[in-house]
Design a protein around this motif. Structure first.
Motif, PDB file in Angstrom:
ATOM      1  N   THR A   1      52.415  38.107  55.035  1.00 50.49           N
ATOM      2  CA  THR A   1      52.611  38.208  53.588  1.00 50.49           C
ATOM      3  C   THR A   1      52.304  36.880  52.902  1.00 50.49           C
ATOM      4  N   THR A   2      52.715  35.774  53.545  1.00 50.11           N
ATOM      5  CA  THR A   2      52.427  34.466  52.965  1.00 50.11           C
ATOM      6  C   THR A   2      50.926  34.268  52.805  1.00 50.11           C
ATOM      7  N   PHE A   3      50.203  34.619  53.861  1.00 51.53           N
ATOM      8  CA  PHE A   3      48.741  34.499  53.836  1.00 51.53           C
ATOM      9  C   PHE A   3      48.153  35.311  52.684  1.00 51.53           C
ATOM     10  N   VAL A   4      48.548  36.592  52.616  1.00 49.64           N
ATOM     11  CA  VAL A   4      47.982  37.473  51.597  1.00 49.64           C
ATOM     12  C   VAL A   4      48.358  37.008  50.198  1.00 49.64           C
ATOM     13  N   LEU A   5      49.648  36.674  50.010  1.00 53.00           N
ATOM     14  CA  LEU A   5      50.125  36.317  48.676  1.00 53.00           C
ATOM     15  C   LEU A   5      49.419  35.075  48.147  1.00 53.00           C
ATOM     16  N   THR A   6      49.316  34.053  49.005  1.00 53.39           N
ATOM     17  CA  THR A   6      48.720  32.802  48.542  1.00 53.39           C
ATOM     18  C   THR A   6      47.252  33.008  48.196  1.00 53.39           C
ATOM     19  N   LEU A   7      46.522  33.661  49.109  1.00 48.74           N
ATOM     20  CA  LEU A   7      45.100  33.875  48.843  1.00 48.74           C
ATOM     21  C   LEU A   7      44.903  34.814  47.659  1.00 48.74           C
ATOM     22  N   ALA A   8      45.787  35.829  47.545  1.00 44.16           N
ATOM     23  CA  ALA A   8      45.624  36.776  46.439  1.00 44.16           C
ATOM     24  C   ALA A   8      45.817  36.086  45.101  1.00 44.16           C
ATOM     25  N   SER A   9      46.778  35.151  45.035  1.00 50.10           N
ATOM     26  CA  SER A   9      46.976  34.500  43.740  1.00 50.10           C
ATOM     27  C   SER A   9      45.795  33.600  43.415  1.00 50.10           C
ATOM     28  N   ALA A  10      45.187  32.989  44.416  1.00 45.45           N
ATOM     29  CA  ALA A  10      43.994  32.179  44.147  1.00 45.45           C
ATOM     30  C   ALA A  10      42.825  33.072  43.728  1.00 45.45           C
ATOM     31  N   ALA A  11      42.598  34.148  44.501  1.00 48.93           N
ATOM     32  CA  ALA A  11      41.454  35.010  44.217  1.00 48.93           C
ATOM     33  C   ALA A  11      41.606  35.699  42.867  1.00 48.93           C
ATOM     34  N   SER A  12      42.838  36.106  42.545  1.00 50.05           N
ATOM     35  CA  SER A  12      43.015  36.801  41.270  1.00 50.05           C
ATOM     36  C   SER A  12      42.769  35.854  40.104  1.00 50.05           C
ATOM     37  N   TYR A  13      43.113  34.578  40.288  1.00 52.90           N
ATOM     38  CA  TYR A  13      42.808  33.610  39.225  1.00 52.90           C
ATOM     39  C   TYR A  13      41.302  33.526  39.021  1.00 52.90           C
ATOM     40  N   LEU A  14      40.567  33.414  40.148  1.00 54.54           N
ATOM     41  CA  LEU A  14      39.100  33.279  40.037  1.00 54.54           C
ATOM     42  C   LEU A  14      38.506  34.504  39.372  1.00 54.54           C
ATOM     43  N   VAL A  15      38.959  35.696  39.803  1.00 51.84           N
ATOM     44  CA  VAL A  15      38.400  36.917  39.228  1.00 51.84           C
ATOM     45  C   VAL A  15      38.710  36.994  37.740  1.00 51.84           C
ATOM     46  N   GLU A  16      39.950  36.680  37.388  1.00 53.29           N
ATOM     47  CA  GLU A  16      40.353  36.763  35.982  1.00 53.29           C
ATOM     48  C   GLU A  16      39.507  35.819  35.121  1.00 53.29           C
ATOM     49  N   HIS A  17      39.351  34.556  35.562  1.00 54.19           N
ATOM     50  CA  HIS A  17      38.736  33.562  34.688  1.00 54.19           C
ATOM     51  C   HIS A  17      37.223  33.490  34.785  1.00 54.19           C
ATOM     52  N   TYR A  18      36.650  33.940  35.920  1.00 54.55           N
ATOM     53  CA  TYR A  18      35.195  33.840  36.031  1.00 54.55           C
ATOM     54  C   TYR A  18      34.498  35.182  35.958  1.00 54.55           C
ATOM     55  N   LEU A  19      35.245  36.276  36.030  1.00 49.88           N
ATOM     56  CA  LEU A  19      34.599  37.586  35.929  1.00 49.88           C
ATOM     57  C   LEU A  19      35.144  38.390  34.750  1.00 49.88           C
ATOM     58  N   LEU A  20      36.458  38.561  34.688  1.00 51.70           N
ATOM     59  CA  LEU A  20      37.016  39.484  33.692  1.00 51.70           C
ATOM     60  C   LEU A  20      36.904  38.931  32.283  1.00 51.70           C
ATOM     61  N   ILE A  21      37.307  37.669  32.084  1.00 52.19           N
ATOM     62  CA  ILE A  21      37.294  37.121  30.726  1.00 52.19           C
ATOM     63  C   ILE A  21      35.864  36.943  30.189  1.00 52.19           C
ATOM     64  N   PRO A  22      34.918  36.364  30.968  1.00 59.88           N
ATOM     65  CA  PRO A  22      33.560  36.204  30.423  1.00 59.88           C
ATOM     66  C   PRO A  22      32.919  37.523  30.022  1.00 59.88           C
ATOM     67  N   PHE A  23      33.187  38.577  30.777  1.00 58.93           N
ATOM     68  CA  PHE A  23      32.571  39.867  30.445  1.00 58.93           C
ATOM     69  C   PHE A  23      33.482  40.734  29.587  1.00 58.93           C
ATOM     70  N   ASP A  24      34.625  40.160  29.187  1.00 59.83           N
ATOM     71  CA  ASP A  24      35.520  40.871  28.287  1.00 59.83           C
ATOM     72  C   ASP A  24      36.004  42.184  28.905  1.00 59.83           C
ATOM     73  N   LEU A  25      36.427  42.099  30.148  1.00 58.19           N
ATOM     74  CA  LEU A  25      36.816  43.327  30.866  1.00 58.19           C
ATOM     75  C   LEU A  25      38.272  43.268  31.331  1.00 58.19           C
ATOM     76  N   GLN A  26      39.149  42.640  30.525  1.00 60.48           N
ATOM     77  CA  GLN A  26      40.526  42.444  31.005  1.00 60.48           C
ATOM     78  C   GLN A  26      41.241  43.752  31.300  1.00 60.48           C
ATOM     79  N   TYR A  27      40.761  44.852  30.706  1.00 61.64           N
ATOM     80  CA  TYR A  27      41.452  46.122  30.957  1.00 61.64           C
ATOM     81  C   TYR A  27      41.272  46.586  32.400  1.00 61.64           C
ATOM     82  N   LEU A  28      40.352  45.952  33.132  1.00 63.55           N
ATOM     83  CA  LEU A  28      40.174  46.300  34.551  1.00 63.55           C
ATOM     84  C   LEU A  28      41.000  45.398  35.479  1.00 63.55           C
ATOM     85  N   ARG A  29      41.930  44.637  34.844  1.00 63.67           N
ATOM     86  CA  ARG A  29      42.640  43.612  35.613  1.00 63.67           C
ATOM     87  C   ARG A  29      43.365  44.210  36.814  1.00 63.67           C
ATOM     88  N   ILE A  30      44.221  45.213  36.558  1.00 65.05           N
ATOM     89  CA  ILE A  30      45.083  45.713  37.637  1.00 65.05           C
ATOM     90  C   ILE A  30      44.253  46.285  38.787  1.00 65.05           C
TER      91      ILE A  30
END
Lengths: 192, 299
Positions: A45-74
């Motif tokens: 769980t530690t492995f998944v949680l730590t990596l997931a929080s890093a990856a979700s940050y990258l996806v949010e800031h480099y994919l979702l926000i630039p393309f204006d797709l925040q509704y696909l966040r979850i």
């Protein structure tokens, strides 16, 4: 740096995900039967949680926000988390087959551990930076691990004690978890 | 406008899915599955009687089945201790023995009433560990030391000349001296007097978990009875430790025997596979019953 330590301590003790925010209770109860398997579960769980929080940050800031797709966040977070969980399952199955056998369904269930998605979403809501997000994820994971391992150790001790019949099994576990939660309420005074 | 938005969303999700899927594919190639280890560990805990009462042709197939999710309570010869050991290994809850597979009985060996044997060799083919010797039209006999007590030879015998002879249980109950003992109050006095620096109080707590008791150096107990004398609850500690030691020894002995039987069984299996004889596979329960019925009907 002091900020990072503050986040760590606050997520491990003050705002512990299991005992204060009541997230991730399913593996907390389900995978805490044996000390050894609890340690394995905590590591996964530690492995998944730590990596997931890093990856979700990258996806949010480099994919979702630039393309204006925040509704696909979850949904996109869930896909990332599922992939990470699958990856850790493959590694566990290859390196620790017995642990894989014991944990069984609880490894894929890390995907639906609400603490994992919860951390990713809370990070976005609080608009934390990259480093802060990772620290928050790591803190949440360490808090979860601490509780899981502690609870497993208590349960192993209990197995050799004489427990009155009406309290045996799930009942005594619920009571123990409740008492642990009460103990963790003692940290609430340590707020900033 | 609408269309581009939808396209962007679909493309993004597909890209995330593709990238993570590719990563998973690579990692699963890199880390190969090693499921056999679990089967080996489970197999080590089974009694290796090869009796097939669980519905599988032997202990190893049952171990494989357990590894992929079969119930752990289908081994009558192993009884409660095997179920408990499996539950410990796999982190499952202890369950009662599945009565539909048979009941746990005292260890026994088969014995042929030799004057009645007609020399049909059916029991020889049924024996999973080659413990019966004899030739066609000649009297057969069971090598008692090799017999696992699986009872597989009884059903095929057309003249019912095979008996199971109980070996008697080795269980030594606690010594019958008057027991005035009260529950342990964890006073720790026994730990102070023990000349071997053991922790009798802990050993008492874990008297039923032989693995933990051994890790607490149970074997170092010299049975000096000092702890008995100082115990304010008058617990017969030394007698209890003796029993635990006995249980440990018994387990080790059974382990050695199981390994030996397993080796005999696997040698037999490989021989059967190698030979092209018609007995290359063990008959299923239904086949045995049909064969038996046809013989008894005098065909």
């Amino acid at each position: 740096m002091p900020d990072a330590i503050f986040i760590l301590i606050s997520t491990i003790f003050v705002n512990n995900f299991v005992m204060v925010q009541f997230l991730g209770l399913c593996p907390f109860m389900g995978a805490s039967q044996k000390f050894d398997s609890a340690v394995g579960m905590a590591a996964a769980t530690t492995f998944v949680l730590t990596l997931a929080s890093a990856a979700s940050y990258l996806v949010e800031h480099y994919l979702l926000i630039p393309f204006d797709l925040q509704y696909l966040r979850i949904i996109s977070f869930i896909v990332i988390i599922a992939a990470l969980v699958q990856f850790s399952e493959i590694v566990i199955k290859a390196t620790q087959p017995l642990l894989h056998q014991i944990l069984g369904i609880f490894i894929p269930l890390i995907t639906t551990n609400c603490a994992v998605l919860g951390v990713a979403l809370i990070n976005v809501n609080h608009s934390r930076g990259f480093f802060e997000s990772i620290m928050f994820g790591l803190g949440a994971a360490l808090g979860f691990s601490l509780l899981l391992i502690m609870f497993a150790a208590i349960r192993e001790k209990q197995e050799h004690k004489q427990i009155p019949a009406p309290f045996q099994g799930a009942a005594i576990n619920m009571i123990t978890a409740g008492l642990l939660s009460l103990a963790f309420m003692g940290f609430t005074g340590m707020d900033r | 406008m609408m269309l581009t938005e939808i396209l962007a969303g679909v493309t993004l999700l597909a890209a995330i899915g593709l990238v993570s899927g590719g990563g998973l594919l690579l990692s699963s190639r890199r880390w190969q599955d090693k499921g056999d280890d679990v089967t080996r560990l489970i197999n080590k805990l089974l009694p290796q009687t090869q009796c097939a009462q669980c519905g599988y042709p032997g202990c190893e197939p049952y171990a494989q089945a357990i590894a992929s999710g079969e119930a752990i309570n289908k081994c009558p010869p192993g009884g409660d201790s095997t179920i408990r050991a499996l539950a410990d290994l796999l982190g499952k809850d202890f369950v009662q023995l599945d009565e539909s597979c048979g009941t746990s009985s005292a260890p026994a060996v088969a014995s042929i009433r030799e004057p009645e044997c007609i020399g049909c060799t059916l029991c020889i083919q049924a024996c999973p560990v080659d413990a019966i010797i004899g030739a066609p039209q000649m009297m057969h006999t069971v090598i008692a030391a090799e017999c696992t007590g699986c009872e597989l030879c009884i059903a095929p015998c057309p003249v019912d000349c095979i008996d199971m002879i109980s070996l008697g249980t080795h269980e030594e109950s606690a010594p019958a001296h008057p027991d005035h003992s009260q529950p342990c109050i964890h006073c720790g006095i026994c730990m102070e007097v023990c000349p071997q620096d053991l922790a009798p109080q802990q050993l008492l707590l874990y008297k039923n978990s032989t693995a933990i008791a051994e890790s607490l150096r149970l074997q170092d107990c010299i049975e000096c009875h000092l702890c008995d004398r100082v115990c304010p609850s008058q617990i017969p500690l030394t007698a209890i430790f003796k029993n635990t030691k006995h249980a440990v020894l018994e387990q080790k002995r059974e382990r050695i025997k199981a390994e030996y039987i397993e080796s005999r069984f696997s040698r037999r299996e490989s021989r059967l596979i190698a030979s092209t004889a018609k007995s290359h596979k063990r008959p299923t329960k239904a086949e045995t019953a049909a064969l038996l019925a046809s013989i008894k009907n005098g065909q």
